[in-house]
Structure formats: structure tokens, C-alpha cells
Design a protein around this motif. Sequence first.
Motif, short mmCIF file in Angstrom:
data_model
loop_
_atom_site.label_atom_id
_atom_site.label_comp_id
_atom_site.label_asym_id
_atom_site.label_seq_id
_atom_site.Cartn_x
_atom_site.Cartn_y
_atom_site.Cartn_z
N LYS B 2 0.85 -1.18 0.00
CA LYS B 2 0.00 0.00 0.00
C LYS B 2 0.88 1.23 0.00
CE LYS B 2 -0.71 1.23 4.64
NZ LYS B 2 -1.42 1.29 5.92
N ILE B 3 0.29 2.38 -0.26
CA ILE B 3 1.03 3.63 -0.12
C ILE B 3 1.11 3.94 1.36
CG2 ILE B 3 1.05 6.12 -0.57
CD1 ILE B 3 -0.38 5.60 -3.22
N ASN B 4 2.32 3.96 1.92
CA ASN B 4 2.46 4.38 3.31
C ASN B 4 2.33 5.90 3.39
OD1 ASN B 4 4.24 5.49 5.65
ND2 ASN B 4 3.59 3.43 6.28
N HIS B 5 3.12 6.60 2.58
CA HIS B 5 2.97 8.06 2.53
C HIS B 5 3.50 8.65 1.24
CE1 HIS B 5 7.08 7.64 4.38
NE2 HIS B 5 7.35 8.68 3.61
N LEU B 6 3.02 9.86 0.97
CA LEU B 6 3.56 10.69 -0.09
C LEU B 6 4.19 11.88 0.61
CD1 LEU B 6 3.67 11.39 -3.19
CD2 LEU B 6 1.64 12.77 -2.77
N GLY B 73 7.01 20.94 -3.61
CA GLY B 73 6.22 19.98 -4.39
C GLY B 73 6.45 18.56 -3.92
N MET B 74 5.93 17.61 -4.68
CA MET B 74 6.03 16.20 -4.30
C MET B 74 7.50 15.76 -4.32
SD MET B 74 2.67 14.42 -6.03
CE MET B 74 2.79 15.09 -7.70
N HIS B 75 7.91 15.06 -3.27
CA HIS B 75 9.32 14.67 -3.13
C HIS B 75 9.55 13.17 -3.31
CE1 HIS B 75 13.01 13.73 -0.80
NE2 HIS B 75 13.46 14.79 -1.43
N HIS B 76 8.83 12.35 -2.56
CA HIS B 76 8.97 10.91 -2.76
C HIS B 76 7.69 10.17 -2.40
CE1 HIS B 76 10.30 11.03 1.58
NE2 HIS B 76 9.64 9.88 1.63
N LEU B 77 7.62 8.94 -2.92
CA LEU B 77 6.50 8.05 -2.66
C LEU B 77 7.02 6.90 -1.81
CD1 LEU B 77 3.64 6.85 -3.33
CD2 LEU B 77 4.75 5.67 -5.23
N CYS B 78 6.34 6.63 -0.70
CA CYS B 78 6.76 5.52 0.16
C CYS B 78 5.76 4.37 0.09
CB CYS B 78 6.92 5.98 1.60
SG CYS B 78 7.39 4.61 2.68
N LEU B 124 11.47 9.26 -6.88
CA LEU B 124 12.20 8.75 -5.72
C LEU B 124 11.23 7.88 -4.92
CD1 LEU B 124 14.69 8.68 -3.85
CD2 LEU B 124 13.85 10.80 -2.80
N VAL B 125 11.52 6.57 -4.83
CA VAL B 125 10.62 5.63 -4.15
C VAL B 125 11.30 5.12 -2.88
CG1 VAL B 125 9.40 3.42 -4.31
CG2 VAL B 125 9.52 4.91 -6.32
N GLU B 126 10.57 5.19 -1.78
CA GLU B 126 11.05 4.65 -0.52
C GLU B 126 10.28 3.36 -0.23
OE1 GLU B 126 10.19 7.20 2.87
OE2 GLU B 126 11.87 6.36 4.02
N LEU B 127 10.94 2.39 0.37
CA LEU B 127 10.25 1.19 0.85
C LEU B 127 10.25 1.20 2.37
CD1 LEU B 127 11.71 -1.65 -1.43
CD2 LEU B 127 9.67 -0.24 -1.82
N TYR B 128 9.14 0.80 2.96
CA TYR B 128 8.97 0.72 4.42
C TYR B 128 8.59 -0.70 4.79
CZ TYR B 128 8.61 5.35 6.77
OH TYR B 128 8.83 6.56 7.38
N GLN B 129 9.25 -1.24 5.80
CA GLN B 129 8.70 -2.42 6.46
C GLN B 129 8.49 -2.02 7.91
OE1 GLN B 129 10.99 -6.12 6.36
NE2 GLN B 129 9.87 -6.89 8.13
#
Lengths: 133, 133
Positions: B2-6, B73-78, B124-129
Motif C-alpha cells: 500500500k502507499i504508506n505516505h507521499l 512539491g512532491m518529493h517521494h512516494l513511500c 524517488l521511491v522509498e520502501l517501508y517495512q
Amino acid sequence: MKINHLAVVVENLDSAMGFWCDALGLELQHTEVNNEEQVKIGFLTIGESRIELLEPTTPDSGIGKYLAKRGAGMHHLCVEVEDIDRAMQHLRERHIELINEVPKTNHEGTRYCFIHPRSTGGVLVELYQLAGK
Amino acid sequence: MKINHLAVVVENLDSAMGFWCDALGLELQHTEVNNEEQVKIGFLTIGESRIELLEPTTPDSGIGKYLAKRGAGMHHLCVEVEDIDRAMQHLRERHIELINEVPKTNHEGTRYCFIHPRSTGGVLVELYQLAGK
């Protein structure tokens, strides 16, 4: 409210799906061509939201010009609201600049409008009210 | 997934909340200062996701330099994943460039890494666990 979709401008839809689907693991829902906007769209499911990959079908389209000027990357954030008329009225009262003053309706019956990045701090924000809601 | 955050870079957190909270109607969960990243963050709830507003606390920080160069503006998608080690291995096998080769861990125990925009088509994509998952 929820994130309906995040739109990403891409050079080429097939290459982009190499990252988003094959490498990252998102599922392609479907693709479609929007002749009015001159764009080919890949719809990817992510939780309750979507990522929409936008490839211009002509360089003269809005997205084609954006791509030439700014390069590939995040384009806009679409927020789903329950009542778009009320949301737009609320925004107008706070002097937020709307790009279209009256909601448009797409082929699925979704009513939508765009908020100018000048009023949001640099983010192009779209509002969606889904059909039947 | 899922999208954790933008994450959205802003000039000023209070002004930005004028749009995101007062005008658009999102709820501010909390704010915090991240001293390591030299950034003040406003966490806004939107469905199962968040919008994180990032205001640099110094112009020399990564986000401060980004703001000076690119503007707000938009910086990254997590993107939240179940198993970040497996996800990173899968990305490496497909020659996707990771910014940090080993996951970092934040103060909440979330393990995270960044994928270089060169490999994603400009995002720029971040992954979260999340901790405990």
C-alpha cells in the motif's frame, strides 16, 4: 477521504511497467487510451489506491509538453472526496485557485476538478467524486 | 502493498497546513522534528495512507537543498512492503539501483530504503517495512 491515485508521467509505458510491475511487484489492472487527453494510461493497484502511469501519445499533448519540459516523474495527486461540489465551495471560500470552476465528468461518471499548484504549495491536486456516490 | 505516505516538500509547514488541513480538510496527526534529516514533518492522515509535509530546518539539509533547487512539491512516494529484505533482493536481481544497500531503521523501528529515481523513471521511491511485521 483517501488517495484515489498518484499520476506519474513516463516516457514509455512498457519500460515503466518493468519497474512498477516486474521489479516492485504491483499489479497492472488495465491500460487504456484517453484520446481527449492524448495519453495512454496504465492503472496499477496499490492498496486502496492506484498508481496511474501516463505516456503521452503525441508530443503536443499537455502531458507530452510536461514530459519535454520537466521530464518523467510524479505529476499529480488525486484525492477522493464524498461531495465535490461542497469541497470546491469550501476551497473557493478560502481563495484556493481551481483550474476548472465547474467539475468535469469522465466516461465512468467520475466528477473531477484540478486545484492549481500555486494554491497548494507546488502540488497539482485533483479531486474525484466517484459515480453513484 | 500500500502507499504508506507521499512526502511533499514545503517552504513553511504552517502555511502548507492552511491548504492541506484547513482548505482540503485533512487531519493533522502530529508534527515532529527529525534532527538527523534536519526537517520538521507534519503527518496528515488520508485513508490508509499519510501525506508527510517536510519543511527543512536548515538550508544546508538535503531537503533544504532540494527546495532551493527544485522548489516546493512532491518529493517521494513511500510504499509499504511485508518483507523489505526480499523486496530489495528482488530489485537487485533486476538491476534496480538502491540508494542504501542495507535497510536503515528509524526511531519507530521501521526499516526503510530508497530506490534511485534513475531506476524508476524519475520517482524517488522509498520502501517501508513496519516494526513487528
